[in-house]
Design a protein around this motif. Structure first.
Motif, PDB file in Angstrom:
ATOM      1  N   GLY A 122       0.818  -1.201   0.000  1.00  0.00           N
ATOM      2  CA  GLY A 122       0.000   0.000   0.000  1.00  0.00           C
ATOM      3  C   GLY A 122       0.853   1.253   0.000  1.00  0.00           C
ATOM      4  O   GLY A 122       2.004   1.242   0.437  1.00  0.00           O
ATOM      5  N   VAL A 123       0.282   2.363  -0.504  1.00  0.00           N
ATOM      6  CA  VAL A 123       1.026   3.610  -0.543  1.00  0.00           C
ATOM      7  C   VAL A 123       0.067   4.774  -0.309  1.00  0.00           C
ATOM      8  O   VAL A 123      -1.055   4.780  -0.804  1.00  0.00           O
ATOM      9  CB  VAL A 123       1.759   3.770  -1.900  1.00  0.00           C
ATOM     10  N   VAL A 124       0.530   5.740   0.495  1.00  0.00           N
ATOM     11  CA  VAL A 124      -0.202   6.982   0.744  1.00  0.00           C
ATOM     12  C   VAL A 124       0.761   8.126   0.473  1.00  0.00           C
ATOM     13  O   VAL A 124       1.867   8.156   1.030  1.00  0.00           O
ATOM     14  CB  VAL A 124      -0.733   7.049   2.187  1.00  0.00           C
ATOM     15  N   ARG A 125       0.365   9.049  -0.410  1.00  0.00           N
ATOM     16  CA  ARG A 125       1.226  10.176  -0.745  1.00  0.00           C
ATOM     17  C   ARG A 125       0.454  11.472  -0.575  1.00  0.00           C
ATOM     18  O   ARG A 125      -0.718  11.560  -0.920  1.00  0.00           O
ATOM     19  CB  ARG A 125       1.726  10.094  -2.191  1.00  0.00           C
ATOM     20  N   ALA A 126       1.160  12.479  -0.049  1.00  0.00           N
ATOM     21  CA  ALA A 126       0.596  13.825   0.057  1.00  0.00           C
ATOM     22  C   ALA A 126       1.718  14.818  -0.173  1.00  0.00           C
ATOM     23  O   ALA A 126       2.869  14.573   0.219  1.00  0.00           O
ATOM     24  CB  ALA A 126      -0.033  14.046   1.428  1.00  0.00           C
ATOM     25  N   SER A 127       1.401  15.918  -0.827  1.00  0.00           N
ATOM     26  CA  SER A 127       2.403  16.955  -1.061  1.00  0.00           C
ATOM     27  C   SER A 127       1.764  18.315  -0.834  1.00  0.00           C
ATOM     28  O   SER A 127       0.582  18.520  -1.136  1.00  0.00           O
ATOM     29  CB  SER A 127       2.969  16.849  -2.487  1.00  0.00           C
ATOM     30  N   PHE A 128       2.579  19.234  -0.295  1.00  0.00           N
ATOM     31  CA  PHE A 128       2.096  20.577   0.032  1.00  0.00           C
ATOM     32  C   PHE A 128       3.051  21.603  -0.574  1.00  0.00           C
ATOM     33  O   PHE A 128       4.264  21.526  -0.356  1.00  0.00           O
ATOM     34  CB  PHE A 128       2.037  20.782   1.554  1.00  0.00           C
ATOM     35  N   PRO A 129       2.528  22.564  -1.334  1.00  0.00           N
ATOM     36  CA  PRO A 129       3.402  23.627  -1.852  1.00  0.00           C
ATOM     37  C   PRO A 129       3.835  24.554  -0.727  1.00  0.00           C
ATOM     38  O   PRO A 129       3.011  25.108  -0.002  1.00  0.00           O
ATOM     39  CB  PRO A 129       2.504  24.344  -2.875  1.00  0.00           C
ATOM     40  N   LEU A 130       5.126  24.731  -0.594  1.00  0.00           N
ATOM     41  CA  LEU A 130       5.639  25.542   0.506  1.00  0.00           C
ATOM     42  C   LEU A 130       5.318  27.020   0.327  1.00  0.00           C
ATOM     43  O   LEU A 130       5.177  27.753   1.311  1.00  0.00           O
ATOM     44  CB  LEU A 130       7.159  25.351   0.621  1.00  0.00           C
ATOM     45  N   GLU A 131       5.170  27.516  -0.969  1.00  0.00           N
ATOM     46  CA  GLU A 131       4.887  28.938  -1.138  1.00  0.00           C
ATOM     47  C   GLU A 131       3.504  29.272  -0.603  1.00  0.00           C
ATOM     48  O   GLU A 131       3.276  30.344  -0.056  1.00  0.00           O
ATOM     49  CB  GLU A 131       5.009  29.332  -2.611  1.00  0.00           C
ATOM     50  N   HIS A 132       2.524  28.367  -0.787  1.00  0.00           N
ATOM     51  CA  HIS A 132       1.197  28.610  -0.226  1.00  0.00           C
ATOM     52  C   HIS A 132       1.234  28.539   1.293  1.00  0.00           C
ATOM     53  O   HIS A 132       0.546  29.284   1.979  1.00  0.00           O
ATOM     54  CB  HIS A 132       0.200  27.597  -0.770  1.00  0.00           C
TER      55      HIS A 132
END
Length: 713
Positions: free
Chosen positions: A702-712
Motif C-alpha cells: 500500500g502507498v499513501v502520498r501527500a504533497s504541500f506547496p511551501l509557497e502557499h
C-alpha cells in the motif's frame, strides 16, 4: 419606328412606359417588432422560415397560392419573351428597343415578377410577393403592348383595338411605380404595417395612385408613330398642370413615407431585421447612383434605369435568404464608393466653376481639374472607408481602441466586458463560458457560433463564444487578431474572478470550520470536563464537612476527588491534543512521528511490525503544515496497523519545492481501497492547504502520498 419621349414632363416619370425617375427603394427595412416582436397580423414563422416548395405552413391553401405565384411568374416571363419576339418581327434594333422602353420595362417586369413569385412561393402569406408580381405584370404588359400596338398600326387594325392596346401600354406601368412598389416598401419585410397609425399612409397611396396613371396616360401621346391616343386621354390635360405637379410630389411623398417607415423599423429591429435592411440599402445606394442623373440631367442614357431591378432582387434575398453572404462587407464597399462619387462630382462641379474664369481651355482646364480632384480624393478615400467600416464592423481595424474599451469595463465586471466586445466589433452575439456555465452574454443567439478558448498560464480558463455576422462562415483574420488582443486581459479577469470566488469559498469554509471547532470544544467542555469539575467541587465540600466527624469517609471522598481530578486532567489533555499534539512542541515534527512510530509497533492481530521514519534535513515549517503532515502520517500508520498484514512500513518526508509525505508498506494487495473516514480526513487536510493527496494499493504493497506547496504554506 422610334418612340418619342413624353412631350411635357421630365420629372419622376417620362416617356410612354417610362418608369419613375426616382428610385423606389428606401434606405432599408427591419422586422416589424415593437419591443423586438413582430407587428400585427403576421406570424413570425411565415416570415423567417422556409417551408419549401412542397411543404406548407398552411396546408393545401398555401400549396394553391404557391402554384398561383408560379403561374403568374411564368405569365410575366411569357410577356417579356413575346415582346422580344414581336420586336424582332418588326425589325427593331437595340437602339429602338431602348428608346421605346422595351428593354427597361421588360427587365423590370421580369425581375419584379420573378422575384415576387419567389417571395410568394416561399412566403405565401406575405403580401410583398404578390405586390411585386403585380408590379412585374404592369411593366411586362407595357413592354409587350408597345410592339403589339405598332404591329396593329402597320396592319390598319380596327381603331377600337388600337386605342385599347395604346391604353394598356400607357396605363399598365404607372400602377407599378405609383402603387405596388411604394406599398411593398411600406410593408417590408414582414408584410404588415408598422402600426395601425400607418394605415392612413397605405390608404393615401392606394387612393391617389390613379392620379399618376392619368398623368402618364391622359396627355394624348402614343407609344409609336401613327398610333391613336388611348382612351384615357382628354383635352383639358394641359390645364391640369398644377395637379400633375402635385402628383409628382405625391410620388416623392410616397417614397419618403416608405423611407421613414423603414428607418423606424431599423431602430426597433433585432440583428436579423437589420441584416435584411442592409440588402435593400445596398440596392438603393446603387439605384440612387445610377438613377439620380436621369431626374436632373438631360441626355442621361435610358439604360441607367436598369439599376432599379436591383431593388426587387435585394428584397427577395432579404426575405427568403438574408444570410446568403456577408452583406455588411458589400454595403461597406458600396457606401464608400457612393460617398466618394458624390464628393468627386461635387468637387468637379465646384472646381469647374472656379477655374472656368481663371484658366483658359487652351492651357488645359480639364487636366487641371482632374489633377485637383485626384489630390482631393486620395486622402479622402481611406477616411471614408474607415468611417463606413466602423459603422458596419465597429472598431475591428483599431485594436487599440477595442482594447481600451474592454479595459475600461474590466472594473465593472465580466458582463460589461462581454457587452463592450460585442458593441466594439458589431457582433450579433458574444457569451463568456466558465466551467461549462454562461457567466455573461450579450445579444441574440445567431445560427453559427465560433468558440474561442481563453488561456492563462497554459490552462484554459474559459471559452468566448462569438456569433458570426450575417453571411460569414468563419471569423476573419482581422476579427481574430482583435479578439486575440482583448483575450489576454479577459483571461486574466476570468482567472482573477475564479481566484476571488475560490478565496471567498475558502473563507466561508474557514469560518464554518472555526465555528464547528468551537462548537465541538464547547460540547466537550460542557459534557465532559464540566460535570467532572462540578463533581470535584461537591466531593471537596463533602470531604471538608466530614473531616472532623467521620475521618474514614473523608478519606474515601478525597480518594474519589483524586481520581476525578486525574480524569479532568486527562480530559484537558485530550482537548489540548485535539487542538495541537503536544509532541510537536516538545519533540518537533520528526521526533513526534518517530515517537508515534514506536507506539505502533504491533498490528491489531498482535503481530509485530517494523516502522522506519526517514526525514532528514527538513526546514522549519509553519504550524498548520506541521499539524497536517503529522495527522496524515499518523493516520496512514494507524491504518496500516489496523487493516494491513504488513510486516514493514516506511514513513518518508522530503522537502524541495514541496513538502512530500509518503507512507508505504509491504502488505499484500487486496483490491481497491474503499474510502472511509480516515481517507476522507487525510484528503480534506491536504486540500485545506492547497496540497495533493493519493492513496491506494501498489504492486509492492500500500502507498499513501501527500504533497504541500511551501509557497502557499
Amino acid at each position: 419606328m422610334k418612340a418619342s419621349n413624353h412631350p411635357t414632363h421630365r420629372g419622376l416619370a417620362d416617356g410612354p412606359g417610362g418608369p419613375s425617375r426616382a428610385p423606389a427603394g428606401g434606405p432599408g427595412e427591419t422586422s416589424d417588432r415593437p419591443h423586438g416582436g413582430l407587428a400585427d397580423g403576421l406570424d413570425e414563422a411565415s416570415d423567417r422560415t422556409d417551408p419549401g416548395p412542397a411543404g406548407g405552413l398552411g396546408g393545401s391553401s398555401d400549396r394553391n397560392r404557391r402554384w398561383l405565384a408560379g403561374g403568374l411568374g411564368g405569365f410575366v416571363a411569357a410577356e417579356v419573351v413575346a415582346a422580344l419576339i414581336l420586336a424582332a418581327v418588326l425589325g427593331w434594333g437595340w437602339q429602338i428597343l431602348v428608346e421605346a422602353f422595351v428593354v427597361t420595362n421588360g427587365l423590370m417586369g421580369l425581375t419584379f415578377g420573378l422575384c415576387g413569385a419567389v417571395i410568394a412561393w416561399h412566403r405565401p402569406s406575405n403580401p410583398i410577393g404578390w405586390l411585386f408580381i403585380a408590379d412585374g405584370i404592369g411593366h411586362a404588359t407595357t413592354a409587350v403592348t408597345t410592339p403589339i400596338g405598332q404591329l396593329m398600326g402597320d396592319a390598319d387594325a380596327p381603331m377600337v383595338a388600337q386605342r385599347l392596346i395604346v391604353t394598356l401600354s400607357m396605363a399598365a406601368w404607372p400602377w407599378s411605380i405609383g402603387l405596388f412598389l411604394p406599398l411593398a416598401l411600406l410593408l417590408f419585410p414582414t408584410g404588415s404595417l408598422l402600426s395601425p397609425r400607418w394605415r392612413w399612409a397605405a390608404i393615401g397611396i392606394i387612393a391617389t395612385a390613379p392620379l399618376f396613371v392619368l398623368e402618364m396616360a391622359g396627355d394624348g401621346s402614343a407609344p409609336g408613330e401613327g398610333l391613336p391616343p388611348g382612351y384615357l386621354s382628354f383635352s383639358s390635360y394641359d390645364a391640369l398642370q398644377p395637379l400633375w405637379t402635385m402628383t409628382e410630389l405625391r410620388n416623392l411623398v410616397a417614397l419618403l413615407l416608405a423611407i421613414t417607415c423603414l428607418t423606424i423599423r431599423y431602430r426597433r429591429a433585432d440583428e436579423v431585421g437589420r441584416r435584411q435592411l442592409l440588402w435593400l440599402l445596398l440596392a438603393s445606394v446603387i439605384a440612387i447612383l445610377f438613377v439620380t442623373p436621369w431626374s436632373f440631367i438631360a441626355g442621361t442614357p435610358i439604360l441607367v434605369l436598369l439599376a432599379i431591378p436591383l431593388i426587387p432582387v435585394a428584397v427577395a434575398v432579404a426575405i427568403v435568404r438574408y444570410q446568403l453572404l456577408d452583406i455588411r462587407l458589400v454595403v461597406s464597399r458600396a457606401l464608400t464608393w457612393a460617398l466618394l462619387s458624390l464628393v468627386a462630382v461635387g468637387a468637379y462641379a465646384a472646381l469647374a466653376a472656379i477655374l472656368g474664369s481663371l484658366i483658359s481651355s487652351r492651357v488645359g482646364r480639364s487636366a487641371a481639374i482632374t489633377v485637383l480632384i485626384a489630390l482631393i480624393i486620395a486622402p479622402i478615400l481611406p477616411r471614408l472607408q474607415q468611417l463606413v467600416d466602423r459603422a458596419l464592423y465597429g472598431d475591428r481595424r483599431d485594436p487599440a481602441r477595442v482594447a481600451s474599451r474592454v479595459g475600461e469595463q474590466l472594473s465593472a465586471g465580466l458582463p460589461g466586458v462581454v457587452a463592450s466586445i460585442r458593441s466594439a466589433l458589431r457582433f450579433p452575439y458574444v457569451a463568456l463560458i466558465v466551467d461549462n456555465a454562461i457567466v455573461a452574454s450579450d445579444g441574440s443567439l445567431p445560427v453559427t457560433v465560433v468558440p474561442l478558448e481563453l488561456e492563462y498560464g497554459g490552462t484554459t480558463v474559459g471559452v468566448l463564444n462569438i456569433g458570426l455576422r450575417s453571411g460569414e462562415s468563419e471569423l476573419s483574420s482581422t476579427d481574430r487578431n482583435v479578439i486575440g488582443l482583448v483575450a489576454v486581459p479577459l483571461a486574466v479577469a476570468v482567472h482573477a474572478t475564479r481566484l476571488s470566488a475560490e478565496l471567498q469559498s475558502s473563507r466561508e469554509k474557514l469560518v464554518s470550520a472555526r465555528e464547528e471547532e468551537r462548537r465541538r470544544i464547547r460540547r466537550d467542555l460542557h459534557d465532559g470536563l464540566g460535570p467532572t469539575l462540578t463533581g470535584v467541587a461537591f466531593t471537596a465540600d463533602a470531604a471538608a464537612n466530614l473531616i472532623s466527624t467521620d475521618t474514614d469517609q473523608a478519606r474515601n471522598l478525597l480518594s474519589t476527588l483524586r481520581s476525578d481530578t486525574r480524569m479532568a486532567i486527562a480530559d484537558v489533555r485530550r482537548l489540548v491534543d485535539d487542538l495541537r499534539p503536544p509532541a510537536l512542541d516538545e519533540l518537533g515534527l520528526v521526533g513526534a512521528l518517530r515517537q508515534r512510530a514506536d507506539q505502533l509497533s504491533f498490528r491489531a492481530d498482535g503481530a509485530s511490525i517494523q516502522v522506519e521514519v526517514s526525514a532528514d534535513g527538513l526546514p522549519a515549517l509553519p504550524a498548520a503544515l506541521e499539524v497536517a503532515a503529522y495527522r496524515i502520517a499518523t493516520e496512514a500508520l494507524t491504518n496500516i496497523v489496523r487493516h494491513s498484514h504488513a510486516t514493514y512500513a516506511v514513513l518518508a518526508l522530503r522537502c524541495d519545492k514541496d513538502l512530500e509525505i509518503e507512507v508505504t508498506d509491504d502488505g499484500p494487495p487486496n483490491g481497491e481501497w474503499r474510502p472511509g473516514v480516515g481517507l476522507h480526513a487525510m484528503r480534506e487536510r491536504a486540500a485545506e492547504l492547497g496540497g495533493r493527496f493519493e492513496a491506494g494499493p501498489s504492486p509492492s504493497g500500500g502507498v499513501v502520498r501527500a504533497s504541500f506547496p511551501l509557497e502557499h504554506a
